[in-house]
Design a protein around this motif. Structure first.
Motif, mmCIF file in Angstrom:
data_model
loop_
_atom_site.group_PDB
_atom_site.id
_atom_site.type_symbol
_atom_site.label_atom_id
_atom_site.label_comp_id
_atom_site.label_asym_id
_atom_site.label_seq_id
_atom_site.Cartn_x
_atom_site.Cartn_y
_atom_site.Cartn_z
ATOM 1 N N GLN A 1 7.507 1.666 9.508
ATOM 2 C CA GLN A 1 7.476 2.512 10.717
ATOM 3 C C GLN A 1 6.461 1.513 11.648
ATOM 4 N N VAL A 2 7.049 1.721 13.006
ATOM 5 C CA VAL A 2 6.412 0.801 13.893
ATOM 6 C C VAL A 2 4.800 1.512 14.206
ATOM 7 N N GLU A 3 4.757 2.614 13.941
ATOM 8 C CA GLU A 3 3.315 3.551 14.226
ATOM 9 C C GLU A 3 2.498 3.042 13.168
ATOM 10 N N ASP A 4 2.918 2.546 11.825
ATOM 11 C CA ASP A 4 2.181 2.219 10.712
ATOM 12 C C ASP A 4 1.909 0.772 10.991
ATOM 13 N N ILE A 5 2.427 0.139 11.479
ATOM 14 C CA ILE A 5 2.355 -1.429 11.676
ATOM 15 C C ILE A 5 1.197 -1.353 12.862
ATOM 16 N N PRO B 1 -2.822 8.717 7.760
ATOM 17 C CA PRO B 1 -3.522 7.540 8.854
ATOM 18 C C PRO B 1 -4.806 7.311 8.245
ATOM 19 N N SER B 2 -5.670 8.200 7.805
ATOM 20 C CA SER B 2 -7.013 8.000 7.580
ATOM 21 C C SER B 2 -7.189 7.324 6.162
ATOM 22 N N GLU B 3 -6.079 7.592 5.319
ATOM 23 C CA GLU B 3 -6.230 6.808 3.981
ATOM 24 C C GLU B 3 -5.617 5.440 4.351
ATOM 25 N N MET B 4 -4.779 5.114 5.354
ATOM 26 C CA MET B 4 -4.339 3.776 5.545
ATOM 27 C C MET B 4 -5.842 2.899 5.922
ATOM 28 N N VAL B 5 -6.338 3.654 7.018
ATOM 29 C CA VAL B 5 -7.708 2.944 7.309
ATOM 30 C C VAL B 5 -8.523 2.538 6.020
ATOM 31 N N GLN B 6 -8.779 3.606 5.197
ATOM 32 C CA GLN B 6 -9.807 3.442 3.928
ATOM 33 C C GLN B 6 -9.011 2.096 3.248
ATOM 34 N N VAL B 7 -7.810 1.954 2.986
ATOM 35 C CA VAL B 7 -7.019 1.182 2.445
ATOM 36 C C VAL B 7 -7.355 -0.243 2.713
ATOM 37 N N CYS B 8 -7.009 -0.297 4.417
ATOM 38 C CA CYS B 8 -7.468 -1.326 4.924
ATOM 39 C C CYS B 8 -8.780 -1.997 4.759
ATOM 40 N N LYS B 9 -9.832 -1.215 4.595
ATOM 41 C CA LYS B 9 -11.065 -1.642 4.473
ATOM 42 C C LYS B 9 -11.319 -2.180 2.905
ATOM 43 N N LEU B 10 -10.771 -1.562 2.107
ATOM 44 C CA LEU B 10 -10.871 -2.217 0.924
ATOM 45 C C LEU B 10 -10.194 -3.503 0.668
ATOM 46 N N ILE C 1 0.706 -1.424 -0.095
ATOM 47 C CA ILE C 1 0.074 -0.038 -0.053
ATOM 48 C C ILE C 1 0.916 1.298 0.114
ATOM 49 N N GLU C 2 2.203 0.957 0.098
ATOM 50 C CA GLU C 2 2.933 2.366 0.383
ATOM 51 C C GLU C 2 2.678 3.280 1.136
ATOM 52 N N THR C 3 2.979 2.933 2.430
ATOM 53 C CA THR C 3 2.361 3.857 3.678
ATOM 54 C C THR C 3 2.980 5.148 3.632
ATOM 55 N N ALA C 4 4.323 5.190 3.010
ATOM 56 C CA ALA C 4 4.873 6.656 2.977
ATOM 57 C C ALA C 4 4.199 7.642 2.251
ATOM 58 N N LEU C 5 3.166 7.134 1.164
ATOM 59 C CA LEU C 5 2.398 8.089 0.313
ATOM 60 C C LEU C 5 0.870 8.349 1.148
ATOM 61 N N LEU C 6 0.627 7.513 2.316
ATOM 62 C CA LEU C 6 -0.695 7.668 2.654
ATOM 63 C C LEU C 6 -0.797 8.311 4.006
#
Length: 219
Positions: free
Chosen positions: A170-174, A140-149, A133-138
């Motif tokens: 990054q630990v916080e992303d995990i 936190p709210s976008e990461m949650v949206q991607v997870c739902k997909l 998902i390339e977390t560096a480009l997202l």
């Protein structure tokens, strides 16, 4: 599950070489090291899947390759063909780059449809789909949206990074991914993991796999 003092990082590691100047000799060395240390998998460029499959036969080490790598904005049918070809050549794990451009453009249904097609293909072939998902480009709210997909598409892993963006795992992303995803969807941390301490911190945060080109030195 965190690693106890008597456990090894080896079963967590996807031993990886994805440089553009990767050679057959590098892939041979990668496979030898993976078999010797009982890593979970190797992750190699698509053109080396056959070589890796032959080298790792009967070792228990899985062969992963990348699809839509590293930018992710190929057409869905191109990614599907890439995945189909890799599976036909013996790959058992597909690490696909999500269409970040489509996602950022609000075309979420298109992203989910692509992931569903790839998930269906991989599961039909008894293989695993990891979505980068390339977390560096997202955000936190976008990461949650991607997870739902990813949940709706029934993928097997969400993976943080290609290693080609500005930053990697990054630990916080995990922690955020683990809090958002159901337990049956696993997490692969990748990108810039060079030390044992960094790898252990990511596993403690919830990573199930560690994608790294430094697998041997991490041990």
């Amino acid at each position: 599950m965190p690693i106890s003092p008597d456990q090894s990082l080896a079963p967590y590691i996807d031993h990886t070489v994805l440089r553009p100047d990767t050679t057959q000799a590098l892939v041979a060395q990668l496979c030898q090291e993976a078999a010797e240390h009982h890593f979970a998998a190797v992750c190699v460029p698509p053109c080396f899947v056959k070589q890796a499959v032959a080298a790792l036969q009967d070792t228990g080490v899985q062969v992963a390759t990348v699809v839509g790598f590293p930018l992710g904005y190929q057409l869905a049918k191109v990614k599907f063909f890439e995945a189909h070809q890799a599976l036909a050549e013996g790959a058992t794990e597909i690490d696909v780059v999500m269409n970040i451009a489509a996602f950022k453009s609000g075309r979420h249904e298109e992203v989910m449809s692509e992931l569903q097609e790839l998930s269906t293909l991989c599961h039909f072939k008894n293989s695993i789909l990891k979505v980068i998902i390339e977390t560096a480009l997202l955000s936190p709210s976008e990461m949650v949206q991607v997870c739902k997909l990813c949940i709706e598409a029934e993928v097997d892993y969400v993976k943080t990074s290609t290693g080609f963006a500005a930053s990697g795992a990054q630990v916080e992303d995990i922690l955020l991914l683990r809090a958002t995803l159901p337990a049956h969807i696993k997490i692969k941390a990748s990108g810039g993991i060079k030390t044992k301490e960094a790898a252990l911190a990511l596993v403690k945060a919830g990573a199930d796999r560690i994608g790294t080109s430094s697998g041997v030195s991490l041990l």
